[in-house]
Design an enzyme around this catalytic site. Structure first.
Site, PDB file in Angstrom:
ATOM      1  N   THR A 291      -5.094  -9.788 -14.391  1.00  0.00           N
ATOM      2  CA  THR A 291      -5.339 -10.356 -13.068  1.00  0.00           C
ATOM      3  C   THR A 291      -4.080 -10.399 -12.211  1.00  0.00           C
ATOM      4  O   THR A 291      -4.044 -11.079 -11.186  1.00  0.00           O
ATOM      5  CB  THR A 291      -5.896 -11.780 -13.207  1.00  0.00           C
ATOM      6  OG1 THR A 291      -4.963 -12.580 -13.965  1.00  0.00           O
ATOM      7  CG2 THR A 291      -7.246 -11.780 -13.920  1.00  0.00           C
TER       8      THR A 291
ATOM      9  N   GLY B 151      -1.645  -9.675  -9.458  1.00  0.00           N
ATOM     10  CA  GLY B 151      -1.720  -9.054  -8.145  1.00  0.00           C
ATOM     11  C   GLY B 151      -3.084  -9.101  -7.488  1.00  0.00           C
ATOM     12  O   GLY B 151      -3.316  -8.401  -6.496  1.00  0.00           O
ATOM     13  N   THR B 152      -3.996  -9.935  -7.983  1.00  0.00           N
ATOM     14  CA  THR B 152      -5.330  -9.980  -7.376  1.00  0.00           C
ATOM     15  C   THR B 152      -5.275 -10.469  -5.934  1.00  0.00           C
ATOM     16  O   THR B 152      -5.981  -9.955  -5.060  1.00  0.00           O
ATOM     17  CB  THR B 152      -6.279 -10.873  -8.191  1.00  0.00           C
ATOM     18  OG1 THR B 152      -5.642 -12.135  -8.430  1.00  0.00           O
ATOM     19  CG2 THR B 152      -6.632 -10.235  -9.521  1.00  0.00           C
ATOM     20  N   GLY B 153      -4.426 -11.469  -5.660  1.00  0.00           N
ATOM     21  CA  GLY B 153      -4.335 -11.988  -4.296  1.00  0.00           C
ATOM     22  C   GLY B 153      -3.755 -10.977  -3.328  1.00  0.00           C
ATOM     23  O   GLY B 153      -4.276 -10.801  -2.214  1.00  0.00           O
ATOM     24  N   CYS B 154      -2.681 -10.310  -3.737  1.00  0.00           N
ATOM     25  CA  CYS B 154      -2.076  -9.269  -2.900  1.00  0.00           C
ATOM     26  C   CYS B 154      -3.088  -8.157  -2.622  1.00  0.00           C
ATOM     27  O   CYS B 154      -3.231  -7.686  -1.486  1.00  0.00           O
ATOM     28  CB  CYS B 154      -0.866  -8.658  -3.599  1.00  0.00           C
ATOM     29  SG  CYS B 154       0.405  -9.825  -4.102  1.00  0.00           S
TER      30      CYS B 154
ATOM     31  N   LYS C 210     -10.140 -18.869  -1.686  1.00  0.00           N
ATOM     32  CA  LYS C 210     -10.537 -18.185  -2.915  1.00  0.00           C
ATOM     33  C   LYS C 210     -10.698 -19.191  -4.043  1.00  0.00           C
ATOM     34  O   LYS C 210      -9.810 -19.994  -4.304  1.00  0.00           O
ATOM     35  CB  LYS C 210      -9.491 -17.129  -3.271  1.00  0.00           C
ATOM     36  CG  LYS C 210      -9.327 -16.055  -2.193  1.00  0.00           C
ATOM     37  CD  LYS C 210      -8.181 -15.121  -2.491  1.00  0.00           C
ATOM     38  CE  LYS C 210      -6.843 -15.818  -2.423  1.00  0.00           C
ATOM     39  NZ  LYS C 210      -5.700 -14.875  -2.549  1.00  0.00           N
TER      40      LYS C 210
END
Length: 267
Positions: free
Chosen positions: A207, A209-212, A175
């Site tokens: 932003t 928690g975008t990865g989770c 990412k």
């Protein structure tokens, strides 16, 4: 639409990331989420204020009872915190869930910068968990830590993705949100080869928690029978709209609007 996803991750008391974000994401996309909690965090939009790890044997027990009763069509790992938990998770997957697609989000730090994975656990994650991943979803700092490469552009991201596939992951999504620019570029490497996925950068502080969220959206896609690349494309579109519809909560990195699919009038 169904699809059972067992999420193995930490709890976020602010509900923007971790297990809470995972459950909301899976439910919003029509799946059913079960959980094995690896750590409790005292967390809000400004940062992580405390971490209380769950014993590794109890993490394994949570996974075992859910798999024996409800089952799973995909497994997603997030914050694993330490080497003992990684070892327990891998051993359970090897003995009871080796055929279930696994999405590995190698969570190392929170959005605010707090370390969420012990330094001595990174080698174990690389050696034992990554080779089992159907999809691996590192951000740039995580990909740098896992490969030893400096990732300053898309070409370097491609090299990192290839190196992580060589480490055993079936597909990798590096990412690129940490790179500057008006366009965000993620690099996918899988059976189809290398694909660069692009989208506009959204100007927002929301932003958390975008990865989770992205990893769980990919996992529910796999659970519903989608191939990796289509699942990733749908997950990226879902995440972008969740960022656009963030509720504006908190004083720091705010949470996303996970349930936007249930409220089309808000678009």
């Amino acid at each position: 639409m169904t699809g059972r996803v067992l999420v193995v991750a930490g709890s976020d008391s602010g509900a923007g990331a971790g297990i809470q974000a995972d459950i909301k994401t899976v439910a919003a996309l029509g799946g059913y989420a079960t959980t094995a909690i690896t750590a409790l965090t005292a967390q809000d939009t400004t940062g992580v204020h405390g971490i209380f790890p769950v014993p590794a044997a109890f993490v394994r027990q949570q996974m075992a009872v859910v798999l024996a009763d409800i089952g799973a069509d995909a497994i997603k790992t997030g914050m694993l915190h330490d080497a003992a938990i990684i070892a327990a998770v891998v051993e359970l997957i090897e003995t009871e869930a080796s055929a279930i697609p696994l999405v590995v989000d190698p969570v190392m730090r929170s959005t605010s910068g707090t370390r969420l994975l012990d330094a001595d656990a990174v080698a174990l994650l690389t050696r034992r968990l990554i080779p089992r991943a159907a999809v691996l979803t590192p951000n740039l700092p995580e990909a740098e830590a896992l490969t030893g490469l400096a990732l300053g552009d898309v070409d370097a991201m491609k090299r990192a993705a290839e190196r992580l596939m060589a480490a055993g992951a079936a597909a990798v999504l590096v990412k690129g949100g940490h790179l500057a620019g008006a366009v965000v570029r993620d690099v996918y490497c899988g059976a189809e080869g290398i694909v660069v996925l692009e989208g506009p950068r959204l100007a927002t502080r929301h932003t958390h928690g975008t990865g989770c969220t992205l990893a769980s959206a990919i996992a529910v896609g796999l659970a519903q029978g989608m191939a990796a690349l289509p699942a990733i494309r749908r997950a990226r579109a879902y995440l972008a709209e969740a960022i656009r519809q963030a509720p504006g909560l908190g004083h720091g990195h705010g949470p996303l609007g996970h349930m936007h699919v249930l409220h089309p009038a808000a678009k």
